[in-house]
Design a protein around this motif. Structure first.
Motif, PDB file in Angstrom:
ATOM      1  N   LEU A 140     -39.870 -33.306 -15.205  1.00  0.00           N
ATOM      2  CA  LEU A 140     -40.277 -31.994 -15.074  1.00  0.00           C
ATOM      3  C   LEU A 140     -39.002 -31.214 -15.736  1.00  0.00           C
ATOM      4  CD1 LEU A 140     -41.511 -31.686 -11.594  1.00  0.00           C
ATOM      5  CD2 LEU A 140     -42.889 -32.071 -13.769  1.00  0.00           C
ATOM      6  N   LYS A 141     -37.825 -31.851 -15.618  1.00  0.00           N
ATOM      7  CA  LYS A 141     -36.517 -31.114 -16.208  1.00  0.00           C
ATOM      8  C   LYS A 141     -36.574 -30.887 -17.788  1.00  0.00           C
ATOM      9  CE  LYS A 141     -33.749 -31.235 -12.472  1.00  0.00           C
ATOM     10  NZ  LYS A 141     -33.469 -32.332 -11.465  1.00  0.00           N
ATOM     11  N   SER A 142     -37.653 -31.796 -18.373  1.00  0.00           N
ATOM     12  CA  SER A 142     -37.688 -31.370 -19.668  1.00  0.00           C
ATOM     13  C   SER A 142     -38.606 -30.241 -19.908  1.00  0.00           C
ATOM     14  CB  SER A 142     -38.169 -32.700 -20.464  1.00  0.00           C
ATOM     15  OG  SER A 142     -39.456 -32.706 -19.992  1.00  0.00           O
ATOM     16  N   LEU A 143     -39.252 -29.645 -19.136  1.00  0.00           N
ATOM     17  CA  LEU A 143     -40.296 -28.675 -19.464  1.00  0.00           C
ATOM     18  C   LEU A 143     -39.110 -27.077 -19.746  1.00  0.00           C
ATOM     19  CD1 LEU A 143     -42.661 -29.046 -16.484  1.00  0.00           C
ATOM     20  CD2 LEU A 143     -43.198 -29.473 -18.779  1.00  0.00           C
ATOM     21  N   PRO A 144     -39.626 -26.377 -20.509  1.00  0.00           N
ATOM     22  CA  PRO A 144     -38.894 -25.043 -20.590  1.00  0.00           C
ATOM     23  C   PRO A 144     -38.654 -24.349 -19.336  1.00  0.00           C
ATOM     24  CG  PRO A 144     -41.044 -25.084 -22.025  1.00  0.00           C
ATOM     25  CD  PRO A 144     -41.183 -26.370 -21.038  1.00  0.00           C
ATOM     26  N   GLY A 145     -37.553 -23.718 -19.199  1.00  0.00           N
ATOM     27  CA  GLY A 145     -36.910 -23.316 -17.934  1.00  0.00           C
ATOM     28  C   GLY A 145     -37.909 -22.338 -17.350  1.00  0.00           C
ATOM     29  N   ASP A 146     -38.719 -21.565 -17.919  1.00  0.00           N
ATOM     30  CA  ASP A 146     -39.606 -20.448 -17.092  1.00  0.00           C
ATOM     31  C   ASP A 146     -40.760 -21.170 -16.530  1.00  0.00           C
ATOM     32  OD1 ASP A 146     -40.641 -21.101 -19.732  1.00  0.00           O
ATOM     33  OD2 ASP A 146     -41.543 -19.030 -19.803  1.00  0.00           O
ATOM     34  N   CYS A 147     -41.025 -22.506 -17.225  1.00  0.00           N
ATOM     35  CA  CYS A 147     -42.282 -23.281 -16.944  1.00  0.00           C
ATOM     36  C   CYS A 147     -41.829 -23.974 -15.362  1.00  0.00           C
ATOM     37  CB  CYS A 147     -42.550 -24.136 -17.870  1.00  0.00           C
ATOM     38  SG  CYS A 147     -44.080 -25.209 -17.720  1.00  0.00           S
ATOM     39  N   TYR A 148     -40.541 -24.593 -15.486  1.00  0.00           N
ATOM     40  CA  TYR A 148     -40.040 -25.427 -14.529  1.00  0.00           C
ATOM     41  C   TYR A 148     -40.073 -24.635 -13.186  1.00  0.00           C
ATOM     42  CZ  TYR A 148     -36.732 -28.174 -11.983  1.00  0.00           C
ATOM     43  OH  TYR A 148     -35.954 -29.029 -10.864  1.00  0.00           O
ATOM     44  N   GLU A 149     -39.280 -23.180 -13.415  1.00  0.00           N
ATOM     45  CA  GLU A 149     -39.175 -22.506 -12.249  1.00  0.00           C
ATOM     46  C   GLU A 149     -40.569 -22.036 -11.748  1.00  0.00           C
ATOM     47  OE1 GLU A 149     -36.300 -19.391 -13.647  1.00  0.00           O
ATOM     48  OE2 GLU A 149     -34.774 -21.339 -14.070  1.00  0.00           O
ATOM     49  N   GLU A 150     -41.447 -21.737 -12.523  1.00  0.00           N
ATOM     50  CA  GLU A 150     -42.684 -21.055 -12.039  1.00  0.00           C
ATOM     51  C   GLU A 150     -43.223 -22.261 -11.109  1.00  0.00           C
ATOM     52  OE1 GLU A 150     -44.716 -18.230 -11.148  1.00  0.00           O
ATOM     53  OE2 GLU A 150     -43.675 -17.919 -13.212  1.00  0.00           O
ATOM     54  N   GLU A 158     -48.347 -25.177 -30.965  1.00  0.00           N
ATOM     55  CA  GLU A 158     -49.275 -25.753 -30.001  1.00  0.00           C
ATOM     56  C   GLU A 158     -48.706 -26.095 -28.650  1.00  0.00           C
ATOM     57  OE1 GLU A 158     -52.210 -28.824 -30.899  1.00  0.00           O
ATOM     58  OE2 GLU A 158     -52.761 -29.166 -28.644  1.00  0.00           O
ATOM     59  N   ILE A 159     -47.291 -26.645 -28.686  1.00  0.00           N
ATOM     60  CA  ILE A 159     -46.778 -26.871 -27.334  1.00  0.00           C
ATOM     61  C   ILE A 159     -46.406 -25.458 -26.904  1.00  0.00           C
ATOM     62  CG2 ILE A 159     -44.354 -28.092 -26.441  1.00  0.00           C
ATOM     63  CD1 ILE A 159     -44.465 -29.855 -28.986  1.00  0.00           C
ATOM     64  N   ASP A 160     -45.534 -24.610 -27.535  1.00  0.00           N
ATOM     65  CA  ASP A 160     -45.375 -23.533 -27.013  1.00  0.00           C
ATOM     66  C   ASP A 160     -46.602 -22.946 -26.275  1.00  0.00           C
ATOM     67  OD1 ASP A 160     -42.886 -23.645 -28.154  1.00  0.00           O
ATOM     68  OD2 ASP A 160     -42.864 -22.474 -29.799  1.00  0.00           O
ATOM     69  N   ALA A 161     -47.599 -22.770 -26.856  1.00  0.00           N
ATOM     70  CA  ALA A 161     -48.840 -22.090 -26.406  1.00  0.00           C
ATOM     71  C   ALA A 161     -49.149 -22.730 -25.031  1.00  0.00           C
ATOM     72  CB  ALA A 161     -50.198 -22.097 -27.470  1.00  0.00           C
ATOM     73  N   LEU A 162     -49.098 -24.263 -25.296  1.00  0.00           N
ATOM     74  CA  LEU A 162     -49.630 -24.935 -24.000  1.00  0.00           C
ATOM     75  C   LEU A 162     -48.520 -24.538 -22.865  1.00  0.00           C
ATOM     76  CD1 LEU A 162     -50.673 -28.563 -24.994  1.00  0.00           C
ATOM     77  CD2 LEU A 162     -51.853 -27.250 -23.418  1.00  0.00           C
ATOM     78  N   MET A 163     -47.389 -24.239 -23.021  1.00  0.00           N
ATOM     79  CA  MET A 163     -46.371 -24.067 -21.789  1.00  0.00           C
ATOM     80  C   MET A 163     -46.431 -22.696 -21.508  1.00  0.00           C
ATOM     81  SD  MET A 163     -44.796 -26.778 -21.362  1.00  0.00           S
ATOM     82  CE  MET A 163     -45.236 -28.280 -22.038  1.00  0.00           C
ATOM     83  N   SER A 164     -46.752 -21.711 -22.306  1.00  0.00           N
ATOM     84  CA  SER A 164     -46.928 -20.379 -21.705  1.00  0.00           C
ATOM     85  C   SER A 164     -48.471 -20.397 -21.033  1.00  0.00           C
ATOM     86  CB  SER A 164     -46.792 -19.369 -22.951  1.00  0.00           C
ATOM     87  OG  SER A 164     -47.582 -19.387 -23.754  1.00  0.00           O
ATOM     88  N   LEU A 165     -49.272 -21.112 -21.401  1.00  0.00           N
ATOM     89  CA  LEU A 165     -50.496 -21.075 -20.647  1.00  0.00           C
ATOM     90  C   LEU A 165     -50.336 -21.759 -19.410  1.00  0.00           C
ATOM     91  CD1 LEU A 165     -53.675 -20.414 -20.860  1.00  0.00           C
ATOM     92  CD2 LEU A 165     -53.698 -23.008 -21.598  1.00  0.00           C
ATOM     93  N   LEU A 166     -49.516 -22.408 -19.094  1.00  0.00           N
ATOM     94  CA  LEU A 166     -49.192 -23.202 -17.957  1.00  0.00           C
ATOM     95  C   LEU A 166     -48.506 -22.280 -16.817  1.00  0.00           C
ATOM     96  CD1 LEU A 166     -49.633 -26.410 -17.165  1.00  0.00           C
ATOM     97  CD2 LEU A 166     -46.966 -26.531 -17.501  1.00  0.00           C
ATOM     98  N   VAL A 167     -47.466 -21.502 -17.491  1.00  0.00           N
ATOM     99  CA  VAL A 167     -46.579 -20.742 -16.736  1.00  0.00           C
ATOM    100  C   VAL A 167     -47.638 -19.332 -16.064  1.00  0.00           C
ATOM    101  CG1 VAL A 167     -44.918 -18.754 -16.683  1.00  0.00           C
ATOM    102  CG2 VAL A 167     -44.588 -20.911 -18.010  1.00  0.00           C
TER     103      VAL A 167
END
Ligand code: IPE
Ligand code: IPE
Ligand code: MG
Length: 249
Positions: free
Chosen positions: A108-118, A76-85
């Protein structure tokens, strides 16, 4: 008279904070996986952001992912993060078109790298927009935020830059992620849960709380209008008597 017409535009809250809750239950009611609810939650975000900006709300803060949400199943976390990106990337153009600035609060630094950058990219691209500020609370919890503020103030005291007696509400607020933003006058939570869930504990000290049974994916502009009309019918007393408040008007 439509709900929208019932809104007194001269008495709008300057900041509305929302706990977008109920995506999982919405999906489950339809016999779908929880992620389906999160996907449809994006439509509610779009409509609510548009509705708030059209009215002239200056700040809209949306609780999108809490510190405690890291304890959910990894899928669920993975799906939420990719939805966010995906969503941030797809919506940046619309934010610019509507003159909306994007900001974020949380770890924000705890977010996956792609999410943080987006996120950084979208914030930078919308930085000069003026109509409304949309704040996403991501990997956010109020206790985390408050502890960070305390640590920063303690450092300053230790280094002789700050005297303990100078720590007042303004000095403390300035160390929170929301520094510079007005405090929310109205907090809306969907899905029928009556709790704050570690959201903006300091900032909501005198906010009007509005709870609706509507599940987040079903929330639309009309629901926002309903909350604002309800807010405008309340008497905000700030500790005073009703008589005092009436005489001040
Ligand atoms: C809110 O919906 C979205 C997030 C917390 C990310 P939920 O996922 O909490 O949905 P319910 O409360 O389980 O129905
Ligand atoms: C609060 O919802 C967090 C977000 C909406 C992002 P939760 O669904 O995580 O809250 P609890 O755990 O039920 O209080
Ligand atoms: Mg929930």
């Amino acid at each position: 008279m439509s709900l929208k017409e019932k809104i007194d535009l001269s008495k709008l809250p300057s900041h509305i904070a929302i706990i977008m809750d109920g995506n999982g239950r919405w999906a489950q009611q339809k016999g779908e996986e929880r992620v389906f609810g999160h996907q449809h939650g994006v439509e509610a975000v779009r409509d609510t952001v548009e509705g708030a900006a059209e009215l002239g709300i200056k700040y809209l803060t949306l609780y999108a992912f809490s510190t405690e949400n890291w304890n959910r199943p990894k899928e669920e976390i993975d799906a939420l993060m990719s939805l966010l990106v995906k969503t941030i990337n797809a919506e940046t153009k619309t934010l610019n078109k509507n003159d909306i600035r994007l900001q974020a609060i949380g770890d924000l630094k705890s977010l996956p790298g792609d999410c943080y950058e987006e996120l950084q990219d979208a914030m930078q691209k919308t930085a000069s927009n003026k109509r409304m500020t949309l704040v996403l609370a991501l990997s956010y919890s109020s206790r985390w935020e408050i502890l960070n503020a305390v640590k920063e103030l303690a450092e300053e005291v230790k280094n002789g830059k700050l005297s303990p007696s100078a720590i007042d509400e303004a000095a403390f607020s300035a160390k929170l992620c929301t520094a510079g933003m007005p405090e929310p006058e109205l907090m809306i939570r969907t899905s029928g849960e009556h709790r704050i869930s570690n959201y903006l504990l300091w900032q909501l000290a005198y906010a009007e709380l509005y709870f609706t049974d509507t599940l987040w994916p079903d929330f639309r502009k009309e629901d926002l209008y309903e909350a604002i009309v309800d807010y405008q019918n309340r008497e905000r007393r700030f500790g005073k008597t009703s008589e005092q408040v009436t005489n001040e008007k």
